[in-house]
Design an enzyme around this catalytic site. Structure first.
Site, PDB file in Angstrom:
ATOM      1  N   SER A  34      14.000 -30.791 -70.257  1.00 58.17           N
ATOM      2  CA  SER A  34      13.639 -30.133 -68.976  1.00 58.17           C
ATOM      3  C   SER A  34      13.949 -28.645 -69.019  1.00 58.17           C
ATOM      4  O   SER A  34      15.077 -28.256 -69.301  1.00 58.17           O
ATOM      5  CB  SER A  34      14.468 -30.697 -67.811  1.00 58.17           C
ATOM      6  OG  SER A  34      14.188 -32.028 -67.602  1.00 58.17           O
ATOM      7  N   HIS A  65       7.888 -30.301 -67.804  1.00 60.75           N
ATOM      8  CA  HIS A  65       7.451 -31.004 -69.019  1.00 60.75           C
ATOM      9  C   HIS A  65       5.931 -30.848 -69.097  1.00 60.75           C
ATOM     10  O   HIS A  65       5.223 -31.375 -68.251  1.00 60.75           O
ATOM     11  CB  HIS A  65       7.798 -32.490 -68.940  1.00 60.75           C
ATOM     12  CG  HIS A  65       9.254 -32.775 -69.101  1.00 60.75           C
ATOM     13  ND1 HIS A  65       9.812 -33.105 -70.307  1.00 60.75           N
ATOM     14  CD2 HIS A  65      10.256 -32.768 -68.212  1.00 60.75           C
ATOM     15  CE1 HIS A  65      11.112 -33.291 -70.149  1.00 60.75           C
ATOM     16  NE2 HIS A  65      11.406 -33.099 -68.884  1.00 60.75           N
ATOM     17  N   HIS A  87      10.311 -40.616 -69.908  1.00 61.89           N
ATOM     18  CA  HIS A  87      11.588 -41.150 -69.420  1.00 61.89           C
ATOM     19  C   HIS A  87      11.382 -42.540 -68.834  1.00 61.89           C
ATOM     20  O   HIS A  87      10.355 -42.820 -68.217  1.00 61.89           O
ATOM     21  CB  HIS A  87      12.161 -40.252 -68.318  1.00 61.89           C
ATOM     22  CG  HIS A  87      12.338 -38.816 -68.701  1.00 61.89           C
ATOM     23  ND1 HIS A  87      11.316 -37.902 -68.623  1.00 61.89           N
ATOM     24  CD2 HIS A  87      13.423 -38.144 -69.157  1.00 61.89           C
ATOM     25  CE1 HIS A  87      11.771 -36.710 -69.017  1.00 61.89           C
ATOM     26  NE2 HIS A  87      13.042 -36.834 -69.353  1.00 61.89           N
ATOM     27  N   TYR A  89      12.876 -43.602 -66.237  1.00 56.37           N
ATOM     28  CA  TYR A  89      12.822 -43.531 -64.761  1.00 56.37           C
ATOM     29  C   TYR A  89      11.421 -43.227 -64.241  1.00 56.37           C
ATOM     30  O   TYR A  89      11.130 -43.424 -63.070  1.00 56.37           O
ATOM     31  CB  TYR A  89      13.841 -42.510 -64.197  1.00 56.37           C
ATOM     32  CG  TYR A  89      13.606 -41.073 -64.608  1.00 56.37           C
ATOM     33  CD1 TYR A  89      12.542 -40.316 -64.115  1.00 56.37           C
ATOM     34  CD2 TYR A  89      14.465 -40.459 -65.512  1.00 56.37           C
ATOM     35  CE1 TYR A  89      12.331 -39.018 -64.498  1.00 56.37           C
ATOM     36  CE2 TYR A  89      14.269 -39.146 -65.908  1.00 56.37           C
ATOM     37  CZ  TYR A  89      13.196 -38.436 -65.391  1.00 56.37           C
ATOM     38  OH  TYR A  89      12.988 -37.139 -65.788  1.00 56.37           O
ATOM     39  N   GLU A  90      10.539 -42.750 -65.121  1.00 54.77           N
ATOM     40  CA  GLU A  90       9.160 -42.513 -64.684  1.00 54.77           C
ATOM     41  C   GLU A  90       8.398 -43.829 -64.559  1.00 54.77           C
ATOM     42  O   GLU A  90       7.266 -43.851 -64.097  1.00 54.77           O
ATOM     43  CB  GLU A  90       8.441 -41.608 -65.690  1.00 54.77           C
ATOM     44  CG  GLU A  90       8.980 -40.200 -65.716  1.00 54.77           C
ATOM     45  CD  GLU A  90       8.308 -39.359 -66.794  1.00 54.77           C
ATOM     46  OE1 GLU A  90       7.261 -38.768 -66.512  1.00 54.77           O
ATOM     47  OE2 GLU A  90       8.841 -39.314 -67.935  1.00 54.77           O
ATOM     48  N   ALA A 117      18.645 -31.543 -70.808  1.00 57.97           N
ATOM     49  CA  ALA A 117      19.476 -30.949 -69.760  1.00 57.97           C
ATOM     50  C   ALA A 117      20.475 -32.032 -69.378  1.00 57.97           C
ATOM     51  O   ALA A 117      20.120 -33.205 -69.301  1.00 57.97           O
ATOM     52  CB  ALA A 117      18.607 -30.578 -68.566  1.00 57.97           C
ATOM     53  N   MET A 215      19.631 -38.298 -68.551  1.00 54.21           N
ATOM     54  CA  MET A 215      18.691 -39.403 -68.365  1.00 54.21           C
ATOM     55  C   MET A 215      17.707 -39.553 -69.525  1.00 54.21           C
ATOM     56  O   MET A 215      16.625 -40.121 -69.361  1.00 54.21           O
ATOM     57  CB  MET A 215      17.905 -39.195 -67.059  1.00 54.21           C
ATOM     58  CG  MET A 215      18.796 -38.976 -65.837  1.00 54.21           C
ATOM     59  SD  MET A 215      17.807 -38.599 -64.378  1.00 54.21           S
ATOM     60  CE  MET A 215      19.089 -37.992 -63.260  1.00 54.21           C
ATOM     61  N   SER A 216      18.064 -39.018 -70.688  1.00 54.08           N
ATOM     62  CA  SER A 216      17.114 -39.110 -71.813  1.00 54.08           C
ATOM     63  C   SER A 216      17.891 -39.273 -73.116  1.00 54.08           C
ATOM     64  O   SER A 216      19.032 -39.716 -73.105  1.00 54.08           O
ATOM     65  CB  SER A 216      16.259 -37.831 -71.866  1.00 54.08           C
ATOM     66  OG  SER A 216      17.056 -36.723 -72.212  1.00 54.08           O
ATOM     67  N   ASN A 239      24.444 -28.126 -65.048  1.00 52.92           N
ATOM     68  CA  ASN A 239      25.208 -28.232 -63.787  1.00 52.92           C
ATOM     69  C   ASN A 239      26.487 -29.005 -64.074  1.00 52.92           C
ATOM     70  O   ASN A 239      26.566 -29.738 -65.062  1.00 52.92           O
ATOM     71  CB  ASN A 239      24.370 -28.991 -62.732  1.00 52.92           C
ATOM     72  CG  ASN A 239      23.971 -30.378 -63.229  1.00 52.92           C
ATOM     73  OD1 ASN A 239      23.041 -30.523 -64.020  1.00 52.92           O
ATOM     74  ND2 ASN A 239      24.699 -31.386 -62.794  1.00 52.92           N
ATOM     75  N   HIS A 251      17.168 -31.066 -58.986  1.00 53.43           N
ATOM     76  CA  HIS A 251      16.355 -30.770 -60.173  1.00 53.43           C
ATOM     77  C   HIS A 251      16.080 -29.266 -60.267  1.00 53.43           C
ATOM     78  O   HIS A 251      15.977 -28.716 -61.358  1.00 53.43           O
ATOM     79  CB  HIS A 251      15.041 -31.561 -60.100  1.00 53.43           C
ATOM     80  CG  HIS A 251      14.207 -31.460 -61.344  1.00 53.43           C
ATOM     81  ND1 HIS A 251      14.677 -31.826 -62.593  1.00 53.43           N
ATOM     82  CD2 HIS A 251      12.933 -31.014 -61.545  1.00 53.43           C
ATOM     83  CE1 HIS A 251      13.727 -31.616 -63.500  1.00 53.43           C
ATOM     84  NE2 HIS A 251      12.669 -31.125 -62.897  1.00 53.43           N
TER      85      HIS A 251
HETATM   86  N1  HPA Z   1      23.199 -36.114 -64.249  1.00 45.46           N
HETATM   87  C1  HPA Z   1      22.228 -36.745 -64.935  1.00 45.46           C
HETATM   88  N2  HPA Z   1      21.252 -36.117 -65.558  1.00 45.46           N
HETATM   89  C2  HPA Z   1      21.233 -34.771 -65.512  1.00 45.46           C
HETATM   90  C3  HPA Z   1      22.225 -34.045 -64.820  1.00 45.46           C
HETATM   91  C4  HPA Z   1      23.260 -34.752 -64.159  1.00 45.46           C
HETATM   92  O1  HPA Z   1      24.169 -34.170 -63.524  1.00 45.46           O
HETATM   93  N3  HPA Z   1      21.909 -32.722 -64.984  1.00 45.46           N
HETATM   94  C5  HPA Z   1      20.792 -32.669 -65.743  1.00 45.46           C
HETATM   95  N4  HPA Z   1      20.375 -33.919 -66.064  1.00 45.46           N
END
Ligand code: HPA
Length: 276
Positions: A34, A65, A87, A89-90, A117, A215-216, A239, A251
């Protein structure tokens, strides 16, 4: 062989065929996470293929993406850059999530750089840090290798002891030192998303040894390791994870930090590739 397995093998073959008949052969590949898509612009003599033109590659649904496979060179090295990944989750099934990896294996690529990310769980991390993944915890709730296995993909029970190739990690550390870039190293915990975690989950994951969450990456790394592909994986800590961060997570924050770090991140990756 079951019909289902035959179909799965055909899917990989057809996708690989579409790529090899359009783009030159590459020796290594990178999956851009991302907000890290700008790496594609660093490739010299770039040519690209839209995912829409690769059979069975679904269109990406997430901002940041782009959905293209870019071929190009860096310092003479021939590279495929996947701008956009699939992903869980998609709504994609696990075999779709790892399809690009199996296609790469089919194409003879034996080195893969995975980027993502991630949220920082380790209290020493700050947003914008880059982290070399030393190991992972698979908390996605699934294993992408579940189901019938073809010997073409690798062993039924693959060893995960050296999943993130030690030699490539060493090389990444040397590249970071050359560029005077701080490179953290740690354990990435992969979850399914799409929710960010709760503060209680983050406290738990910290106790269990996670330094970052995302998440990847985990499913792709598992499939690549099964295939004997050498893996280097890097997280951009976009973050602080839930409960560590004082602000709500979004996001947009992930994308914004990704943009701020993009140049440093792409410089590091370029230097690593030159050293591989
Ligand atoms: N949690 C999960 N996935 C993420 C995060 C997070 O804080 N930041 C970027 N992808």
């Amino acid at each position: 062989m079951s019909e289902k397995l035959e179909r799965e093998i055909r899917v990989i073959d057809e996708a690989a065929e579409a790529i090899s008949s359009t783009l030159p052969r590459a020796e290594m590949a990178i999956v851009l996470g991302s907000g890290l898509g700008a790496f594609g612009e660093r490739l010299e003599n770039a040519q690209s293929l839209a995912y829409a033109d690769i059979p069975y590659f679904p269109p990406p649904t997430i901002p940041g993406h782009s959905g293209r496979l870019i071929y190009g060179r860096i310092n003479g090295r021939r590279i495929y850059a996947f701008s956009g990944r699939f992903h869980y989750y998609e709504g994609h099934d696990p075999r779709t999530v790892i399809l690009p990896v199996r296609v790469l294996h089919k194409l003879g690529c034996d080195k893969l750089i995975l980027t993502n990310a991630a949220g920082g769980v380790n209290p020493a991390f700050i947003p914008g840090d880059l982290m070399l993944i030393r190991d992972h915890i698979n908390f996605t709730g699934y294993n992408p290798l579940r189901g019938e296995n073809s010997a073409e993909w690798g062993p039924r029970f693959p060893d995960m002891t050296r999943i993130y190739t030690p030699e490539l990690r060493q090389l990444a550390k040397e590249a970071a030192a050359e560029l005077a870039i701080t490179l953290q190293e740690g354990v990435y915990c992969g979850l399914s998303g799409p929710t960010f975690e709760t503060p209680a989950e983050i406290r738990m994951l910290g106790l269990l040894g996670a330094d970052a969450v995302g998440m990847s990456t985990v499913p792709e790394a598992i499939a690549a390791a099964q295939a004997g592909i050498n893996i280097l994986a890097l997280s951009c800590i976009t973050n602080l994870a839930a409960g560590i961060s004082k602000q709500p997570l979004s996001h947009e924050e992930v994308m914004e930090t990704g943009r701020l770090v993009e140049e440093r991140f792409t410089n590091l990756i370029e230097t690593i590739i030159q050293r591989i």
